[in-house]
Write an enzyme that holds these catalytic residues in place. Structure first.
Site, PDB file in Angstrom:
ATOM      1  N   TYR A  78       0.564  -1.236  -0.155  1.00 20.14           N
ATOM      2  CA  TYR A  78      -0.093  -0.044  -0.059  1.00 20.14           C
ATOM      3  C   TYR A  78       0.863   1.277  -0.098  1.00 20.14           C
ATOM      4  CZ  TYR A  78      -3.293   3.532   1.593  1.00 20.14           C
ATOM      5  OH  TYR A  78      -3.964   4.633   1.755  1.00 20.14           O
ATOM      6  N   HIS A 123      -4.870   5.132  -2.688  1.00 19.54           N
ATOM      7  CA  HIS A 123      -6.171   5.837  -2.789  1.00 19.54           C
ATOM      8  C   HIS A 123      -5.568   7.389  -3.458  1.00 19.54           C
ATOM      9  CE1 HIS A 123      -7.162   3.331   0.753  1.00 19.54           C
ATOM     10  NE2 HIS A 123      -8.403   3.465   0.196  1.00 19.54           N
ATOM     11  N   ALA A 131      -2.333  12.566 -10.817  1.00 18.47           N
ATOM     12  CA  ALA A 131      -1.637  11.362 -10.197  1.00 18.47           C
ATOM     13  C   ALA A 131      -2.369  10.027 -10.830  1.00 18.47           C
ATOM     14  CB  ALA A 131      -2.234  11.295  -8.771  1.00 18.47           C
ATOM     15  N   PHE A 134      -0.326   9.657 -13.669  1.00 13.44           N
ATOM     16  CA  PHE A 134       1.002   9.328 -13.459  1.00 13.44           C
ATOM     17  C   PHE A 134       1.052   7.682 -13.180  1.00 13.44           C
ATOM     18  CE2 PHE A 134       3.909   8.194 -10.075  1.00 13.44           C
ATOM     19  CZ  PHE A 134       5.079   8.535 -10.419  1.00 13.44           C
ATOM     20  N   LYS A 138       2.246   5.526 -16.513  1.00 19.58           N
ATOM     21  CA  LYS A 138       3.674   5.163 -16.474  1.00 19.58           C
ATOM     22  C   LYS A 138       3.806   3.606 -15.994  1.00 19.58           C
ATOM     23  CE  LYS A 138       6.397   9.220 -15.931  1.00 19.58           C
ATOM     24  NZ  LYS A 138       6.117  10.340 -15.864  1.00 19.58           N
TER      25      LYS A 138
END
Lengths: 167, 956
Positions: A78, A123, A131, A134, A138
């Site tokens: 996580y 989260h 984000a 991203f 990626k």
């Protein structure tokens, strides 16, 4: 100027204040004192680390291994926080931090606890398009379920789960 | 035999030819042996056995006393000052003091019993030595030697004391006697040679060494190449260079030494030392071509970063005279001939040819862009940072070439992120000054913001860095190279450098706004918090300065440097408790931090803490800490004792001579000076305000601002509480005895004694004769730091209070010869003049003649009011008269002209608009206090001016 040649460094009780400063300047939410107290305890330096450029910490990633809900005995990685100081963004530092954790998993995937790890997840606030791009573009994370009212003090309060299967 | 035994029993005095019987005499040998091996308890036991049968045996009594004294010393761990000798933490002070007394009595009794025993006198000497009364010890040794003139042990001990006391002639005599007794020992030959040397006769010392060498066999190890041979050879070489004759100006000695240096080349192991010495000789002899070669050889050997070598090389290239060469050899840091004095165009050309006409050019090996071919030293040593930097100092600082070069230099450091760039660049702010004595021109560094601001190099840097900031913030490139994009940190360090430039010009608000940008950009970099704290402190807000540096300290608790800086700033902010907590993160945890810092001789901390107490009016505690620093220096002085024997044995004679010189100059060192000066000031303050010595006295609240008053009352309340906790009468004593017991418990646990501070409030220091103490320290300072203005100023202050008019006048004359324009001199001349006319008693007629003659000179033959008027006129004529001078003259106007001069006096300060040198928080505070005393809204006018210069100074 493209990617910066960063170094990694461990987080400990003596420098945890820097993690706090980086996080405060990166995230709209502030983490509880207990989060930093945990970080000050001896953490696996492969899962939690600073990114250094030119001698100073400019970013940090904090991840942990936790039980995978609904699959007894199985686990996931996580991502608690990933932050890079605004002035140093778009130089590949965030990617290097995430990659370093993924690489660590790859190298350890058949060892002990890691052999029970099935996915990596985090989260993301529903408004945080950057984000999602991203992690999605990626690293191939996929957008999962919406969690309503996950955040208490920020707007929007909802978030998505982003996850990537690791095996 | 029974009868002799009986006789012995009655009067067993060895010195009278009646030795102890075999059994006791063996026991006595044991006593000595046990003493030497520090087995004191066993020694004591044996001594007691002898004394049971021969209670009046002098030598045994003495030995017993000596052992008891040693034991008492062991227990009496050295406290925080001489004053606690009577109390120690272990057995209770009084007990140990009794033990010592008993020991001394025993030795004295033994000596009385047997005045003709060398042992007794020797012990008596040792006893004095252990209480550091070296002069008395030497006397006792001399007595012992009268009885036993060939006692090597005593001779050796006496020699040590003599060199320690710098009884140089006595030392030489002693070493000669030892050498005569034992002529086949190397140590004795070397010691004698050294003793001759320290008596100033290098020629004779060389002869002694030659004689020693002549005693050796041809294949002796002393001729082979090894460390000791090498050191001895180099020592002899140094002696040769010192065989100076007045007539030849020392050249003959140097010539001999240079030849000798070549002879010893094969045995010398310290090659760098050999080359450096050779270079120095060659320069002094004017052999510039060979000097050049030697300098090149040193560079080849790897000394390219030694600025001293470069300085000498430049001297050789420019064929400088001997004095200049010596001056350059003594320069520190990045100083070379090129920064010592301005260079002529011709000289620049010669040096540039040698160093390379474009030395700053990119290093081809580094990034492959070898467009400019370098030449000279820059080409030979492409990796040397020093050579690149020296190149900058060779260019005319106003020319285009310099601009291009320093531009490249700065860019490179900014890309790298070098925090020290700003202070590095500040050494380029050179100003030419003519020396008053010989008219030669020398460079001095511009330090006052007033001078920095107008300096051409500073202006140039400001323009350059401003252009960097503009260019980097728009597209991450430098102005003259739009193709290369740089990392985000380049802009950061450009901002940082700009902020430091603001700091150098005392533009604190501007500096803060830039450093805030840095902190926002990279809040994890400690350097930015440090600079911000410095800006706040200089700008007048010490409290916020402490908060900011503390925030910086939090970034990394393992950073000792920032921890120390934070401690220092906290102390300056008067937060000594926080400071103690902070510094104790890096002290050993077994002992209290305070004690640990004392043991570590942590002078900077003690000085800052003492300053902190002084500002709070806690004069006793403050004195205590200053005296701790004084004690460190006494210890440094004591420490040399260990080297007298060690260095000779190890043949490190050159270093030993340096050490002796260092110890001779110890009391002239700046940190000692700082402590001693404050000690003097506090004692003088107590002379003037005798009631301040009582520390339970309520401070004068009426003179404080409301915030200060609150603080002071809090302190007073806490003090009272602490006293009450100490339970009523003699609270302090019972408190210390309590901690005594606590200490005892701890000692049992850890097995080693801890020292407790028996007098943390410095009450004993406050009870001393203040004038006497002040006199003691000012005498030391003027003797050892005779070129220091502040030392003579204090000498004046002490002398005038002692009513010593001649001494006071002498101090004024000394100050006048150091700097006739100093404000401290000015205000003391006024004071002296007033004291002269108001005194009731006069000195001898002869003294009076000297006083009136000399003082008239100091006053330029003027009356007091004319003298003051002259100073007023000269300030009015010179807009950049310093703030302290303005205050001093303004004060003089009031004290000479009375309150009617208030208007003119205040304008003397206000008219400067504070565009004057020496505008600091401290001087401004003094100005405000003075202006307030004038009344009439002067304080408010002053504050307005100050707020423009020191934007954060809320209450000055």
């Amino acid at each position: 100027m493209g990617a910066l040649a960063i170094d990694f460094g461990l987080i400990n009780a003596d420098n945890v204040e820097q993690l706090k400063i980086i996080n405060q300047s990166c995230f709209p939410v502030s983490y509880k004192a207990s989060f930093y107290e945990d970080m000050a305890k001896k953490q696996d330096e492969n899962l939690c680390k600073f990114a250094y450029w030119n001698g100073f910490a400019v970013g940090a990633i904090c991840t942990r291994i936790e039980p995978l809900p609904g699959s007894p005995g199985r686990h996931r990685i996580y991502i608690m926080t990933l932050g890079v100081l605004a002035a140093y963004r778009n130089h590949g530092i965030g990617s290097k931090l995430v990659t370093s954790v993924l690489d660590y998993f790859e190298a350890q995937k058949d060892e002990k606890l890691f052999s029970t790890v099935d996915e990596i997840m985090l989260h993301v606030q529903t408004s945080n398009v950057d984000a999602m791009k991203f992690y999605g573009e990626k690293f191939g994370f996929e957008k999962g379920e919406l969690v309503e009212n996950y955040y208490k003090r920020i707007d929007p309060p909802h978030c998505y789960i982003l996850r990537k299967k690791l095996r | 035999t029974t009868t002799t035994m009986k006789a012995n029993n009655d009067n067993p005095q060895a010195g009278q030819g009646r030795p102890l019987p075999k059994k006791e005499s063996d026991l006595f040998k044991n006593v000595v042996k046990f003493y030497e091996s520090k087995q004191y308890k066993k020694g004591l036991k044996n001594a007691d056995t002898i004394l049971k049968r021969f209670p009046n045996h002098g030598e045994t009594l003495c030995m017993k006393g000596l052992i008891m004294n040693q034991m008492a010393n062991l227990n009496n761990v050295i406290g925080v000052s001489d004053h606690d000798k009577k109390a120690s933490g272990v057995d209770g002070g009084a007990h140990i003091e009794d033990k010592k007394k008993e020991a001394v009595e025993l030795v004295k009794k033994g000596l009385m019993m047997d005045m003709r025993s060398h042992v007794c006198w020797h012990v008596y000497g040792l006893l004095h030595r252990s209480s550091q009364d070296y002069a008395e010890a030497i006397k006792a040794y001399k007595q012992a030697l009268r009885i036993d003139s060939e006692n090597l042990q005593i001779l050796r001990d006496m020699g040590l004391l003599q060199i320690q006391m710098r009884d140089l002639a006595g030392f030489r005599d002693t070493r000669l006697r030892i050498l005569e007794l034992r002529p086949n020992s190397k140590v004795h030959w070397l010691s004698y040679a050294l003793s001759v040397h320290v008596n100033g006769d290098a020629v004779a010392a060389v002869v002694v060494l030659d004689n020693y060498m002549a005693t050796l066999e041809k294949d002796s190890v002393e001729f082979q190449r090894n460390f000791e041979t090498s050191e001895l050879a180099l020592y002899k070489n140094r002696l040769l260079s010192e065989t100076t004759l007045q007539e030849d100006g020392g050249v003959e000695g140097i010539k001999k030494a240079l030849i000798h240096l070549d002879e010893i080349h094969s045995v010398v192991v310290d090659h760098t030392g050999w080359f450096s010495t050779r270079l120095s000789y060659q320069l002094q002899l004017g052999q510039f071509e060979s000097a050049k070669e030697t300098a090149f050889a040193l560079l080849e050997r790897g000394s390219t970063e030694e600025y001293r070598v470069h300085g000498s090389l430049m001297c050789a290239l420019l064929k400088c005279d001997r004095d200049t060469c010596r001056e350059v050899e003594k320069m520190r840091g990045t100083g070379t001939l090129a920064t010592l004095r301005p260079l002529s165009d011709e000289e620049r050309t010669i040096l540039l040819n040698a160093y390379g006409t474009d030395a700053i050019a990119e290093n081809g090996e580094e990034d492959g862009s070898d467009q400019v071919m370098k030449d000279g030293l820059a080409k030979t040593f492409p990796k040397s940072a020093a050579i690149k930097r020296i190149y900058l100092t060779l260019l005319p600082p106003t020319g285009e070439e310099f601009k291009v070069a320093i531009d490249k230099y700065c860019q490179r450091q900014i890309i790298k992120g070098v925090p020290s760039l700003g202070s590095d660049l500040s050494s380029f702010y050179l100003m030419e000054v003519k020396r008053p004595n010989n008219g030669e021109t020398r460079n001095v560094l511009a330090k006052d913001p007033l001078n920095v601001k107008t300096h051409s190099v500073y202006r140039l840097l400001v323009d350059l860095v401003d252009s960097y900031v503009t260019s980097l913030s728009s597209n991450s490139t430098f102005p003259n190279d739009s193709a290369t994009e740089h990392a985000p940190s380049a802009l950061l360090w450009a901002w940082y450098l700009r902020s430091i430039l603001h700091e150098q010009a005392a533009e604190y608000s501007e500096g803060i706004s830039l450093i805030n940008k840095c902190i926002e950009h990279t809040p994890t970099a400690v350097d930015f918090y440090e600079l911000k704290s410095r800006l706040l402190e200089a700008g007048g807000d010490i409290q916020q300065a402490a908060d900011v540096i503390n925030a910086g300290r939090d970034l990394d608790h393992q950073d000792r440097y920032i921890n120390n800086q934070a401690t220092k700033t906290l102390l300056r902010a008067g937060r000594e408790e926080e400071a103690a907590k902070t510094i104790s993160l890096f002290t050993r945890h077994e002992a209290p931090a305070e004690q640990n810092l004392y043991d570590m001789q942590c002078t900077w901390y003690e000085l800052e803490l003492a300053d902190c107490w002084r500002r709070k009016g806690e004069l006793g505690r403050s004195l205590r800490k200053y005296m701790a620093v004084v004690k460190h220096y006494q210890d440094f002085h004591e420490d040399q004792f260990d080297f007298h024997m060690y260095c000779i044995r190890k043949v490190t004679l050159r270093s030993y001579c340096d050490l002796l010189k260092f110890e001779d100059e110890l009391w002239g060192l700046p940190h000692y000076g700082r402590a001693a000066e404050e000690v003097i000031k506090i004692h003088l303050h107590l002379v003037d305000n005798p009631d301040k010595a009582q520390d339970d006295e309520e401070p004068d609240y009426s003179k404080m601002t409301s915030a200060e008053r609150k603080k002071a009352k809090n302190i007073a309340r806490k003090k009272k509480k602490a006293l009450e906790a100490g339970s009523g009468v003699g609270g302090d004593n019972s408190a210390s005895s309590k901690s005594n017991t606590a200490n005892n418990d701890e000692k049992k646990k850890k097995g080693k004694p801890h020292v407790i501070d028996v007098d943390p409030m410095g009450k004993e220091l406050l009870a001393l004769d203040h004038l006497e103490e002040a006199k003691k320290f000012s005498a030391i300072l003027v003797r050892h730091a005779p070129k220091r203005m502040s030392a003579w100023a204090l000498q004046y202050d002490v002398s005038i209070r002692r009513g010593k008019m001649l001494m006071a006048l002498q101090a004024l004359s000394k100050m006048n010869s150091i700097d006739p324009n100093d404000h401290r001199l000015f205000s003391r001349i006024i004071d002296f003049s007033q004291k002269l006319s108001s005194r009731t008693e006069k000195c001898h007629a002869a003294s009076e003649l000297v006083i009136s003659g000399e003082f008239t000179k100091l006053m330029n033959g003027k009356s007091l009011s004319d003298f003051v008027q002259m100073a007023v006129d000269s300030i009015k004529a010179d807009p950049v008269s310093s703030l302290p001078m303005r205050i001093a003259v303004a004060k003089a106007m009031i004290s000479v002209g009375g309150s009617s001069a208030a208007k003119e006096a205040s304008s003397l300060i206000l008219d400067s608009k504070l565009n004057a040198p020496c505008v600091t928080v401290e001087t401004c505070r003094e100005a405000v206090a003075f202006m307030e005393s004038l009344g009439g809204g002067n304080k408010e006018r002053m504050m307005m001016l100050i707020m423009a210069k020191l934007p954060f100074a809320k209450d000055c």
